[in-house]
Design an enzyme around this catalytic site. Sequence first.
Site, PDB file in Angstrom:
ATOM      1  N   SER A  72       0.688  -1.297  -0.023  1.00 17.21           N
ATOM      2  CA  SER A  72       0.053   0.017  -0.006  1.00 17.21           C
ATOM      3  C   SER A  72       0.812   1.379   0.013  1.00 17.21           C
ATOM      4  O   SER A  72       2.132   1.213   0.374  1.00 17.21           O
ATOM      5  CB  SER A  72      -0.891  -0.073   1.295  1.00 17.21           C
ATOM      6  OG  SER A  72      -1.465   1.335   1.519  1.00 17.21           O
ATOM      7  N   TYR A  85      -1.697  -0.346  10.188  1.00 15.27           N
ATOM      8  CA  TYR A  85      -1.771  -0.918   8.926  1.00 15.27           C
ATOM      9  C   TYR A  85      -0.422  -0.644   7.933  1.00 15.27           C
ATOM     10  O   TYR A  85       0.106  -1.360   6.998  1.00 15.27           O
ATOM     11  CB  TYR A  85      -3.141  -0.480   8.384  1.00 15.27           C
ATOM     12  CG  TYR A  85      -3.605  -1.132   7.052  1.00 15.27           C
ATOM     13  CD1 TYR A  85      -4.082  -2.150   6.512  1.00 15.27           C
ATOM     14  CD2 TYR A  85      -2.771  -0.184   5.883  1.00 15.27           C
ATOM     15  CE1 TYR A  85      -4.570  -2.568   5.502  1.00 15.27           C
ATOM     16  CE2 TYR A  85      -3.201  -0.613   4.531  1.00 15.27           C
ATOM     17  CZ  TYR A  85      -4.045  -1.808   4.201  1.00 15.27           C
ATOM     18  OH  TYR A  85      -4.327  -2.117   3.138  1.00 15.27           O
TER      19      TYR A  85
END
Length: 177
Positions: A72, A85
């Site tokens: 990501s 995350y």
Amino acid sequence: GWMQERVARGNRREIRCNNAGRPGALGPIMGREAEQWDASFAVMARGVFLGVKHAARIMSKSGGGSIINTSSIGGLAGGVIPTVYSATKAAVISFTKNAANELAQYRIRVNAVCPGIIFTQLMHMGREEEAVATVQQVQPWPDRGTPDHVASAVLYLASDDSEFVTGEAHVVDGGYL
């Protein structure tokens, strides 16, 4: 389904995509528990490790291949998405770079794709208008990021067109970063 079919055509080697994810431990660091950290890493980092490990065992005996890990943009920059995350996705990027180095001798390419804001049900959680407004504020490219945009990047990394590309974190974010 359709992405695997597109990738399979015109490709001479094995392909493995590790696409593990979950919302993880959302919220401020001081409010997170160690168990939430562990659960997030178990899915998003450990899962990638296991996928690479087992794919590499097969690919090393069959002449090589391409492994693509999903990370990501949160793994590349701070303050983009929740901290835990982001930490898992940074681990995926670091692991990708190191695995690429180790597995190159077997002609195994290891890359990561780093999506930005990709418009899915999970992303907008039923608040589509709010999500559109947010994206317009932070992303220069005028169109929404879609799963097809990410699939196209994966297709490139899986294909022979990227035969000399390994250890990269390929950003698909409409210029967000």
